[in-house]
Design an enzyme around this catalytic site. Structure first.
Site, PDB file in Angstrom:
ATOM      1  N   ASP A  35       0.766  -1.124  -0.032  1.00  0.00           N
ATOM      2  CA  ASP A  35       0.017  -0.213   0.108  1.00  0.00           C
ATOM      3  C   ASP A  35       0.838   1.284  -0.090  1.00  0.00           C
ATOM      4  O   ASP A  35       2.037   1.354   0.093  1.00  0.00           O
ATOM      5  CB  ASP A  35      -0.995  -0.080   1.173  1.00  0.00           C
ATOM      6  CG  ASP A  35      -0.301  -0.505   2.528  1.00  0.00           C
ATOM      7  OD1 ASP A  35       0.871  -0.616   2.665  1.00  0.00           O
ATOM      8  OD2 ASP A  35      -1.074  -0.798   3.290  1.00  0.00           O
ATOM      9  N   ASP A  43      -7.875  -2.301  14.020  1.00  0.00           N
ATOM     10  CA  ASP A  43      -9.369  -2.573  13.562  1.00  0.00           C
ATOM     11  C   ASP A  43      -9.311  -3.620  12.685  1.00  0.00           C
ATOM     12  O   ASP A  43     -10.233  -3.934  11.948  1.00  0.00           O
ATOM     13  CB  ASP A  43      -9.850  -1.598  12.745  1.00  0.00           C
ATOM     14  CG  ASP A  43      -9.051  -0.974  11.456  1.00  0.00           C
ATOM     15  OD1 ASP A  43      -8.086  -1.614  11.291  1.00  0.00           O
ATOM     16  OD2 ASP A  43      -9.541   0.083  10.882  1.00  0.00           O
ATOM     17  N   HIS A  66      -7.624  -4.339   9.655  1.00  0.00           N
ATOM     18  CA  HIS A  66      -7.115  -4.334   8.402  1.00  0.00           C
ATOM     19  C   HIS A  66      -5.963  -4.914   8.117  1.00  0.00           C
ATOM     20  O   HIS A  66      -5.013  -5.364   8.908  1.00  0.00           O
ATOM     21  CB  HIS A  66      -7.041  -2.854   8.048  1.00  0.00           C
ATOM     22  CG  HIS A  66      -5.943  -1.918   8.559  1.00  0.00           C
ATOM     23  ND1 HIS A  66      -6.061  -0.719   9.271  1.00  0.00           N
ATOM     24  CD2 HIS A  66      -4.391  -2.287   8.663  1.00  0.00           C
ATOM     25  CE1 HIS A  66      -4.985  -0.285   9.549  1.00  0.00           C
ATOM     26  NE2 HIS A  66      -3.895  -1.121   9.298  1.00  0.00           N
ATOM     27  N   GLU A 119      -9.766  -1.755   5.049  1.00  0.00           N
ATOM     28  CA  GLU A 119     -10.465  -1.549   6.171  1.00  0.00           C
ATOM     29  C   GLU A 119     -11.631  -2.205   6.489  1.00  0.00           C
ATOM     30  O   GLU A 119     -11.875  -2.944   5.363  1.00  0.00           O
ATOM     31  CB  GLU A 119     -10.757   0.250   6.217  1.00  0.00           C
ATOM     32  CG  GLU A 119      -9.536   0.988   6.097  1.00  0.00           C
ATOM     33  CD  GLU A 119      -8.826   1.173   7.463  1.00  0.00           C
ATOM     34  OE1 GLU A 119      -8.659   0.330   8.217  1.00  0.00           O
ATOM     35  OE2 GLU A 119      -8.179   2.209   7.901  1.00  0.00           O
TER      36      GLU A 119
END
Ligand code: F6R
Length: 255
Positions: free
Chosen positions: A63, A132, A134, A139
């Site tokens: 990413d 979270d 990810h 996400e």
């Protein structure tokens, strides 16, 4: 899914690093999927110290933030140069990192997928996990079949990553990330997680239901997946003792 729990992050990192060393030594032209963030730093240091032959290795990063130039102090391009690429013998032409300044992001993402396929697919993919759940920057509610694309970071991820920037306001809202489907196509996946703040996301990913609210849970579907944890990150696993026993009594040790 194999769960390896070690007393410290350093011990877990050393075991995970062995998988990457093995990949590079057994297949000098292997294709590595790489991650950024604080989790893989020690693993990269271990790989650098071994003076491996990287000349034929190809890499694809997961990413990059949209809007950051490669020179920006927090771009993942710069992170990779400084933490790994400048210190190994990799050919610059074999390095692939999403371009945060791409003018046509849709086309860039489609081309990134094509380049992975043309390279022969990813042999081993390194992953961290967000608080979270990810992986990459997929996400919660990301499609479990998603491919490389533009994503919007959650407020939680922007808060978590504010520590690298001057303030939360400076953390970009958008990123380009390989999709969960892209990650699942790798022949082998290795996820590292350290610290208490990852314990909940890890337990949910490993022992919870496979669902888009915890993107890392999709890794339950991967046939060659190892999770390396320190005791803190493993602290919410219900079957931790079972995983320890399984690892310590493995009939044939992979390492
Ligand atoms: C970064 C990436 C992210 C991180 C995750 C954990 O390339 O893919 O999924 O792995 O945000 O970040 P750290 O390691 O900083 O806790």
């Amino acid at each position: 899914m194999e769960i390896v729990i070690q007393p410290t992050a350093a011990a877990a990192t050393t075991l995970a690093a062995r998988l990457f060393v093995k990949a590079i030594r057994q297949k000098p032209a292997c294709v590595l999927g790489l991650a950024t963030g604080s989790t893989p730093l020690a693993l990269y240091r271990e790989l650098i110290a071994l003076n491996l032959d990287w000349r034929n290795v190809t890499t694809f990063n997961l990413d990059e933030y949209v809007g950051l130039s490669p020179e920006h102090s927090q771009s993942y391009y710069r992170f990779m140069q400084e933490t790994l690429f400048q210190h190994v013998t990799i050919d610059k032409r074999n390095i692939h990192i999403p371009d945060g300044l791409a003018e046509d992001i849709l086309k860039f993402c489609a081309d990134y997928e094509t380049r992975i396929v043309e390279a022969g697919g990813i042999d081993i993919q390194l992953l961290g996990i967000g608080t979270d759940g990810h992986i990459g920057f997929n996400e919660p509610t990301s499609s479990l079949a998603s491919r490389t694309r533009l994503k919007t970071l959650t407020p939680q991820t922007r808060r978590d990553n504010a520590r690298f920037f001057g303030s939360e306001d400076e953390v970009p809202h958008h990123c380009i990330t390989m999709g969960i489907g892209t990650i699942l196509d790798a022949r082998q996946c290795v996820l590292l997680a350290f610290g208490k703040n990852k314990a909940h996301a890890v337990a949910d990913a490993v022992e919870g239901a496979v669902r888009a609210m915890n993107p890392a849970s999709a890794l339950q579907m991967h046939p060659n997946m190892t999770v390396f944890l320190d005791e803190d990150a493993a602290s919410e696993l219900r079957l931790a003792d079972y995983y320890r026993w399984v690892y310590e009594n493995k009939p044939e040790r992979a390492d």
